[in-house]
Design a protein around this motif. Structure first.
Motif, PDB file in Angstrom:
ATOM      1  N   THR A  36       0.851  -1.180   0.000  1.00  0.00           N
ATOM      2  CA  THR A  36       0.000   0.000   0.000  1.00  0.00           C
ATOM      3  C   THR A  36       0.886   1.229   0.000  1.00  0.00           C
ATOM      4  OG1 THR A  36      -1.683   1.262   1.151  1.00  0.00           O
ATOM      5  CG2 THR A  36      -0.166   0.027   2.515  1.00  0.00           C
ATOM      6  N   THR A  37       0.406   2.281  -0.556  1.00  0.00           N
ATOM      7  CA  THR A  37       1.116   3.556  -0.500  1.00  0.00           C
ATOM      8  C   THR A  37       0.270   4.555   0.254  1.00  0.00           C
ATOM      9  OG1 THR A  37       0.191   4.147  -2.657  1.00  0.00           O
ATOM     10  CG2 THR A  37       2.374   3.159  -2.645  1.00  0.00           C
ATOM     11  N   ALA A  38      -0.504   4.046   1.215  1.00  0.00           N
ATOM     12  CA  ALA A  38      -1.479   4.880   1.921  1.00  0.00           C
ATOM     13  C   ALA A  38      -0.814   5.967   2.749  1.00  0.00           C
ATOM     14  CB  ALA A  38      -2.361   4.024   2.809  1.00  0.00           C
ATOM     15  N   VAL A  39       0.301   5.669   3.383  1.00  0.00           N
ATOM     16  CA  VAL A  39       0.980   6.643   4.224  1.00  0.00           C
ATOM     17  C   VAL A  39       2.479   6.522   4.001  1.00  0.00           C
ATOM     18  CG1 VAL A  39      -0.807   6.629   6.004  1.00  0.00           C
ATOM     19  CG2 VAL A  39       1.087   5.020   6.149  1.00  0.00           C
ATOM     20  N   SER A  40       3.218   7.486   4.481  1.00  0.00           N
ATOM     21  CA  SER A  40       4.660   7.468   4.320  1.00  0.00           C
ATOM     22  C   SER A  40       5.308   6.613   5.394  1.00  0.00           C
ATOM     23  CB  SER A  40       5.207   8.885   4.401  1.00  0.00           C
ATOM     24  OG  SER A  40       5.068   9.374   5.732  1.00  0.00           O
ATOM     25  N   GLU A  41       6.565   6.226   5.135  1.00  0.00           N
ATOM     26  CA  GLU A  41       7.309   5.457   6.134  1.00  0.00           C
ATOM     27  C   GLU A  41       7.509   6.273   7.402  1.00  0.00           C
ATOM     28  OE1 GLU A  41      11.649   3.229   6.614  1.00  0.00           O
ATOM     29  OE2 GLU A  41      10.963   3.926   4.655  1.00  0.00           O
ATOM     30  N   SER A  46       6.121   7.511  13.481  1.00  0.00           N
ATOM     31  CA  SER A  46       6.084   8.842  14.072  1.00  0.00           C
ATOM     32  C   SER A  46       5.444   8.878  15.448  1.00  0.00           C
ATOM     33  CB  SER A  46       5.330   9.812  13.151  1.00  0.00           C
ATOM     34  OG  SER A  46       3.965   9.401  13.027  1.00  0.00           O
ATOM     35  N   SER A  47       4.791   7.778  15.847  1.00  0.00           N
ATOM     36  CA  SER A  47       4.128   7.771  17.150  1.00  0.00           C
ATOM     37  C   SER A  47       4.005   6.350  17.669  1.00  0.00           C
ATOM     38  CB  SER A  47       2.729   8.392  17.044  1.00  0.00           C
ATOM     39  OG  SER A  47       1.861   7.548  16.300  1.00  0.00           O
ATOM     40  N   ALA A  48       3.795   6.243  18.967  1.00  0.00           N
ATOM     41  CA  ALA A  48       3.619   4.935  19.599  1.00  0.00           C
ATOM     42  C   ALA A  48       2.380   4.232  19.057  1.00  0.00           C
ATOM     43  CB  ALA A  48       3.530   5.103  21.113  1.00  0.00           C
ATOM     44  N   SER A  49       1.314   4.989  18.835  1.00  0.00           N
ATOM     45  CA  SER A  49       0.076   4.374  18.349  1.00  0.00           C
ATOM     46  C   SER A  49       0.249   3.826  16.941  1.00  0.00           C
ATOM     47  CB  SER A  49      -1.071   5.379  18.394  1.00  0.00           C
ATOM     48  OG  SER A  49      -0.794   6.493  17.573  1.00  0.00           O
ATOM     49  N   ASN A  50       1.025   4.524  16.105  1.00  0.00           N
ATOM     50  CA  ASN A  50       1.260   4.020  14.753  1.00  0.00           C
ATOM     51  C   ASN A  50       2.126   2.764  14.772  1.00  0.00           C
ATOM     52  OD1 ASN A  50      -0.238   6.128  13.812  1.00  0.00           O
ATOM     53  ND2 ASN A  50       1.451   7.207  12.809  1.00  0.00           N
ATOM     54  N   LEU A  51       3.093   2.714  15.671  1.00  0.00           N
ATOM     55  CA  LEU A  51       3.915   1.515  15.807  1.00  0.00           C
ATOM     56  C   LEU A  51       3.050   0.335  16.242  1.00  0.00           C
ATOM     57  CD1 LEU A  51       6.954   0.617  15.650  1.00  0.00           C
ATOM     58  CD2 LEU A  51       6.978   0.850  18.140  1.00  0.00           C
ATOM     59  N   ALA A  52       2.159   0.590  17.200  1.00  0.00           N
ATOM     60  CA  ALA A  52       1.248  -0.468  17.648  1.00  0.00           C
ATOM     61  C   ALA A  52       0.346  -0.919  16.514  1.00  0.00           C
ATOM     62  CB  ALA A  52       0.415   0.024  18.826  1.00  0.00           C
ATOM     63  N   ILE A 134      11.579  -3.771  15.023  1.00  0.00           N
ATOM     64  CA  ILE A 134      12.729  -3.882  15.926  1.00  0.00           C
ATOM     65  C   ILE A 134      13.761  -2.791  15.610  1.00  0.00           C
ATOM     66  CG2 ILE A 134      14.712  -5.340  16.517  1.00  0.00           C
ATOM     67  CD1 ILE A 134      12.776  -7.764  16.099  1.00  0.00           C
ATOM     68  N   LYS A 135      13.954  -2.500  14.326  1.00  0.00           N
ATOM     69  CA  LYS A 135      14.924  -1.482  13.931  1.00  0.00           C
ATOM     70  C   LYS A 135      14.447  -0.070  14.260  1.00  0.00           C
ATOM     71  CE  LYS A 135      17.089   0.566   9.833  1.00  0.00           C
ATOM     72  NZ  LYS A 135      17.203   0.526   8.350  1.00  0.00           N
ATOM     73  N   ASN A 136      13.198   0.231  13.942  1.00  0.00           N
ATOM     74  CA  ASN A 136      12.694   1.598  14.045  1.00  0.00           C
ATOM     75  C   ASN A 136      12.010   1.908  15.371  1.00  0.00           C
ATOM     76  OD1 ASN A 136      13.167   2.768  11.220  1.00  0.00           O
ATOM     77  ND2 ASN A 136      12.107   0.864  10.749  1.00  0.00           N
ATOM     78  N   GLY A 137      11.549   0.864  16.065  1.00  0.00           N
ATOM     79  CA  GLY A 137      10.811   1.078  17.305  1.00  0.00           C
ATOM     80  C   GLY A 137      11.543   1.906  18.345  1.00  0.00           C
ATOM     81  N   ALA A 154       5.180  -3.242  21.567  1.00  0.00           N
ATOM     82  CA  ALA A 154       5.277  -3.477  20.121  1.00  0.00           C
ATOM     83  C   ALA A 154       6.585  -4.162  19.762  1.00  0.00           C
ATOM     84  CB  ALA A 154       5.132  -2.154  19.370  1.00  0.00           C
ATOM     85  N   ILE A 155       7.669  -3.690  20.336  1.00  0.00           N
ATOM     86  CA  ILE A 155       8.966  -4.306  20.039  1.00  0.00           C
ATOM     87  C   ILE A 155       9.012  -5.729  20.585  1.00  0.00           C
ATOM     88  CG2 ILE A 155      11.447  -4.152  20.424  1.00  0.00           C
ATOM     89  CD1 ILE A 155      11.113  -1.096  20.566  1.00  0.00           C
ATOM     90  N   GLY A 156       8.449  -5.944  21.767  1.00  0.00           N
ATOM     91  CA  GLY A 156       8.386  -7.295  22.322  1.00  0.00           C
ATOM     92  C   GLY A 156       7.604  -8.235  21.430  1.00  0.00           C
ATOM     93  N   GLU A 157       6.492  -7.774  20.899  1.00  0.00           N
ATOM     94  CA  GLU A 157       5.702  -8.606  19.996  1.00  0.00           C
ATOM     95  C   GLU A 157       6.451  -8.878  18.699  1.00  0.00           C
ATOM     96  OE1 GLU A 157       1.472  -8.730  19.842  1.00  0.00           O
ATOM     97  OE2 GLU A 157       1.316  -6.848  20.944  1.00  0.00           O
TER      98      GLU A 157
END
Length: 502
Positions: A36-41, A46-52, A134-137, A154-157
């Motif tokens: 998908t190209t819905a959002v940028s990397e 950019s936020s904890a909620s997006n990582l989750a 794991i890299k970006n978290g 998130a990183i643990g999962e």
């Protein structure tokens, strides 16, 4: 599962991000399954909620069909494959053809076969996404302790995902783990970074070492708190550690991990056992699984479109799934697990339409939401497994007394008339293993158990159709077909990979 719905676009980005590295480095974009190209990397991290949300998207991908083949519906599809290769899930007819090539042991000997590629594609795509987290978290900005907890979870999962996927891959494509040896036989490539540079296959021992390292990392980050049972928590990771330890013959760790994992999860009642295996959140025994919400259903691609008894699909009407009649005969009628199997195939309690074919020993263990709705909750881990791992591991450690305490507690739940185990030694271990067979019928364990135990396939003397199985009734434990071939697309993309022998 609400996070999956709320952040769907961001969650699905993980595959798109990874594609950038794939196409440049080794052209293995065949692993791209949900771009998908819905959002940028940048927005994704950019936020904890997006990582989750990325983690939630990965859990969604565990049950969501990501290509045009409706038989490849995530983990549920691979569960069906793993049991179709065994002797206990019986296809009484070829129906409309789904998984018949698997039953016939044809998928894993054809490097160009779609079902030979699918597990490789599925698990490495999840590993790639886990590596991105794991890299970006660690660089995701947080403003308070609550957000820090979200990032840690998130990183643990992600570590748990990476361990689980490497574990599945090495069992399917590598040779079996042999306890008390060096295990230098070929496993699978260990992917720890989101780049996809060509890699050789690591040894089986190296893969298991990495699996255990990732499980330890996951445990250091996860607690018992999670948003739903579709997600990992410390108990699920302990359950994975118990599985891995049992496979490796580390029986002390398997027993202790299984006991810790099942703490807080009670065995289901007999009434619940016969209610259709369709209540992940409400069933206290279920530790990990998937609930498919209505607006994300895959209709004929859902697990229930193949494994339920009541959904009105061509596959279920023509080829309802049956239990091995020899396995069924091992257990008395007082055992609740026999009550979900009908030796006549009539299933009068379900009032099946006349268009549904009837075959002996078909199962109604799995019931979809309705005749027109194929959704049912997909079980990935239950407390029952932990009881049986603990019992087996203790028995193999020559601690039959404590093993039987655990085993009898489990058995007296499933069969109130069970007086207690009277077998000993190898006969007792066989009793435990036979209970694994009936308990986890349809849940994707049998091929992996046969391989772990170094046993051959034996479908003789049961209700298998010679036509359906194409006369594949026995397979020696030394047969090369216990290892799936490395897919041709991977060989073309990775010049360092070595093929399994035919």
């Amino acid at each position: 599962m609400k996070n999956i719905k709320k952040y769907k676009k961001i969650a699905l980005l993980a595959c798109m991000i990874a594609l950038n590295g794939f196409t440049v480095s080794c052209s293995s974009d065949y692993l791209e399954t949900d771009p998908t190209t819905a959002v940028s990397e940048d927005a994704a991290y950019s936020s904890a909620s997006n990582l989750a949300a990325i983690i939630s998207g990965m859990h969604r991908n565990m049950y969501y069909r990501q290509n045009s083949n409706q038989g490849q519906n995530g983990q549920g599809g691979i569960m069906i494959m793993m049991d179709a290769l065994g002797e206990d899930l019986v296809f009484p007819s070829t129906g409309n053809g789904w998984y018949v090539s698997t039953v016939r042991w044809q998928d894993q000997v054809n490097e160009n076969a779609s079902n030979d590629l699918y597990p490789y594609q599925f698990y490495y795509a999840l590993i790639r996404n886990a590596n991105l987290v794991i890299k970006n978290g660690p660089n995701v900005p947080t403003v308070n302790s609550s957000e820090e907890t979200v990032v840690k979870q998130a990183i643990g999962e992600a570590y748990a995902f990476r361990a689980f996927c490497h574990y599945m891959l090495v069992q399917i494509y590598g040779k079996r783990y042999v306890p008390a040896t060096n295990n230098t036989q070929l496993g699978v490539p260990i992917r720890l970074t989101p780049d996809e540079v060509p890699m050789k296959r690591n040894t089986v021992e190296e893969v298991y070492t990495q699996i255990n390292n990732d499980l330890a990392e996951a445990l250091s980050r996860l607690s018992s708190t999670r948003t739903s049972k579709s997600h990992f928590n410390d108990k699920v990771v302990l359950g994975l550690r118990a599985r891995v330890a049992l496979t490796q013959g580390n029986y002390a760790l398997a027993a202790s991990s299984a006991k810790l994992a099942r703490n807080g999860f009670s065995l289901m009642s007999n009434a619940t056992y016969t209610s259709g295996f369709n209540n992940l959140e409400g069933n206290g025994e279920w530790m990990w699984g998937a609930t498919i919400i209505a607006d994300q259903t895959d209709y004929f691609g859902n697990f229930g479109a193949y494994m339920s008894r009541n959904y009105n699909s061509t596959n279920i009407r023509q080829a309802p799934k049956a239990m091995n009649s020899k396995l069924f005969a091992m257990f008395p009628s007082t055992d609740v697990r026999t009550k979900v199997v009908d030796p006549t195939g009539a299933h009068t309690s379900l009032s099946l339409p006349s268009t549904f074919s009837k075959f002996p020993y078909t199962s109604q263990k799995f019931l979809s939401a309705s005749v027109s709705d194929s959704r049912l909750d997909v079980p990935y881990m239950r407390a029952a497994e932990m009881y049986l791992i603990e019992a087996e591991a203790l028995a193999r450690s020559n601690d039959e007394i404590n093993s039987k305490i655990v085993f009898n507690q489990f058995m007296q739940n499933r069969n109130p008339s069970y007086a207690g185990a009277v077998t000993t030694g190898n006969a007792y271990i066989t009793e435990i293993l036979n209970n694994r067979r009936i308990e986890f019928w349809g849940e994707g364990f049998r091929f992996l158990d046969l391989k772990r135990l170094n046993q051959g396939l034996d479908r003789t003397g049961a209700n298998h159709s010679a036509v359906v199985v194409n006369n594949v009734l026995t397979v020696s434990n030394t047969d090369n077909r216990w290892q799936y071939l490395i897919p041709r697309t991977e060989i073309n993309a990775n010049p360092l990979i070595e093929q399994n022998p035919l």
